[in-house]
Write a protein that holds these residues in place. Structure first.
Motif, PDB file in Angstrom:
ATOM      1  N   VAL A   1       0.895  -1.109  -0.052  1.00 48.48           N
ATOM      2  CA  VAL A   1      -0.125  -0.010   0.069  1.00 48.48           C
ATOM      3  C   VAL A   1       1.053   1.405  -0.013  1.00 48.48           C
ATOM      4  O   VAL A   1       1.773   1.340   0.609  1.00 48.48           O
ATOM      5  CB  VAL A   1      -0.944   0.016   1.414  1.00 48.48           C
ATOM      6  CG1 VAL A   1      -1.800   1.340   1.097  1.00 48.48           C
ATOM      7  CG2 VAL A   1      -1.877  -1.375   1.139  1.00 48.48           C
ATOM      8  N   GLY A   2       0.591   2.172  -0.999  1.00 46.42           N
ATOM      9  CA  GLY A   2       1.538   3.418  -1.217  1.00 46.42           C
ATOM     10  C   GLY A   2       0.979   4.406  -0.051  1.00 46.42           C
ATOM     11  O   GLY A   2      -0.070   4.368   0.524  1.00 46.42           O
ATOM     12  N   PHE A   3       1.926   5.383   0.183  1.00 44.18           N
ATOM     13  CA  PHE A   3       1.592   6.364   1.083  1.00 44.18           C
ATOM     14  C   PHE A   3       0.408   7.233   0.883  1.00 44.18           C
ATOM     15  O   PHE A   3      -0.167   7.423   1.555  1.00 44.18           O
ATOM     16  CB  PHE A   3       2.904   7.459   1.138  1.00 44.18           C
ATOM     17  CG  PHE A   3       2.740   8.545   2.017  1.00 44.18           C
ATOM     18  CD1 PHE A   3       3.040   8.501   3.373  1.00 44.18           C
ATOM     19  CD2 PHE A   3       2.582   9.712   1.599  1.00 44.18           C
ATOM     20  CE1 PHE A   3       2.981   9.397   4.432  1.00 44.18           C
ATOM     21  CE2 PHE A   3       2.557  10.746   2.472  1.00 44.18           C
ATOM     22  CZ  PHE A   3       2.556  10.682   4.001  1.00 44.18           C
ATOM     23  N   ASP A   4       0.079   7.641  -0.682  1.00 43.96           N
ATOM     24  CA  ASP A   4      -0.789   8.249  -0.872  1.00 43.96           C
ATOM     25  C   ASP A   4      -2.190   7.539  -0.428  1.00 43.96           C
ATOM     26  O   ASP A   4      -3.115   8.306   0.025  1.00 43.96           O
ATOM     27  CB  ASP A   4      -0.893   8.525  -2.356  1.00 43.96           C
ATOM     28  CG  ASP A   4       0.223   9.752  -2.675  1.00 43.96           C
ATOM     29  OD1 ASP A   4       0.490  10.511  -1.781  1.00 43.96           O
ATOM     30  OD2 ASP A   4       0.466   9.746  -3.963  1.00 43.96           O
ATOM     31  N   THR A   5      -2.284   6.269  -0.855  1.00 44.63           N
ATOM     32  CA  THR A   5      -3.473   5.609  -0.414  1.00 44.63           C
ATOM     33  C   THR A   5      -3.595   5.543   1.067  1.00 44.63           C
ATOM     34  O   THR A   5      -4.640   5.603   1.557  1.00 44.63           O
ATOM     35  CB  THR A   5      -3.345   4.062  -0.998  1.00 44.63           C
ATOM     36  OG1 THR A   5      -3.062   3.928  -2.409  1.00 44.63           O
ATOM     37  CG2 THR A   5      -4.290   3.235  -0.723  1.00 44.63           C
ATOM     38  N   VAL A   6      -2.723   5.296   2.074  1.00 49.82           N
ATOM     39  CA  VAL A   6      -2.831   5.373   3.269  1.00 49.82           C
ATOM     40  C   VAL A   6      -3.282   6.727   3.788  1.00 49.82           C
ATOM     41  O   VAL A   6      -4.269   6.682   4.372  1.00 49.82           O
ATOM     42  CB  VAL A   6      -1.423   5.175   4.033  1.00 49.82           C
ATOM     43  CG1 VAL A   6      -1.522   5.345   5.406  1.00 49.82           C
ATOM     44  CG2 VAL A   6      -0.910   3.609   3.875  1.00 49.82           C
ATOM     45  N   CYS A   7      -2.743   7.680   3.186  1.00 51.64           N
ATOM     46  CA  CYS A   7      -3.392   9.128   3.630  1.00 51.64           C
ATOM     47  C   CYS A   7      -4.898   9.274   3.224  1.00 51.64           C
ATOM     48  O   CYS A   7      -5.609  10.008   3.953  1.00 51.64           O
ATOM     49  CB  CYS A   7      -2.579  10.232   2.849  1.00 51.64           C
ATOM     50  SG  CYS A   7      -0.787  10.132   3.813  1.00 51.64           S
ATOM     51  N   GLU A   8      -5.074   8.828   1.922  1.00 48.55           N
ATOM     52  CA  GLU A   8      -6.533   9.091   1.477  1.00 48.55           C
ATOM     53  C   GLU A   8      -7.547   7.917   2.138  1.00 48.55           C
ATOM     54  O   GLU A   8      -8.766   8.744   2.296  1.00 48.55           O
ATOM     55  CB  GLU A   8      -6.500   8.683  -0.146  1.00 48.55           C
ATOM     56  CG  GLU A   8      -5.680   9.806  -0.822  1.00 48.55           C
ATOM     57  CD  GLU A   8      -5.599   9.676  -2.316  1.00 48.55           C
ATOM     58  OE1 GLU A   8      -6.457   8.663  -2.772  1.00 48.55           O
ATOM     59  OE2 GLU A   8      -4.755  10.100  -2.846  1.00 48.55           O
TER      60      GLU A   8
END
Length: 65
Positions: free
Chosen positions: A2-9
């Motif tokens: 899981v990428g950082f952007d996905t985690v944030c969103e």
């Protein structure tokens, strides 16, 4: 992975106190959760900023939950 952007969103609550309260209230109502596990030391955030975030959460978010 899981990428950082996905985690944030999708998997994190990131924002000011009002946004955090709003999102966390919705999450607890939706899930019935009565306990929260918070994680402030994400990535390369310097330790003083982690402490500041924790202190602000305690002062500005927790009392409203």
């Amino acid at each position: 992975m899981v990428g950082f952007d996905t985690v944030c969103e999708k998997h994190a609550v990131i924002g000011d106190a009002n946004l955090a309260v709003e999102k966390l209230k919705k999450l607890t109502q939706k899930t019935g959760a009565t306990n929260l596990l918070t994680w402030f030391n994400i990535g390369t955030v310097p330790h003083p900023l982690v402490k500041e975030s924790m202190e602000r959460f305690i002062k500005d978010v927790m009392p409203k939950l």
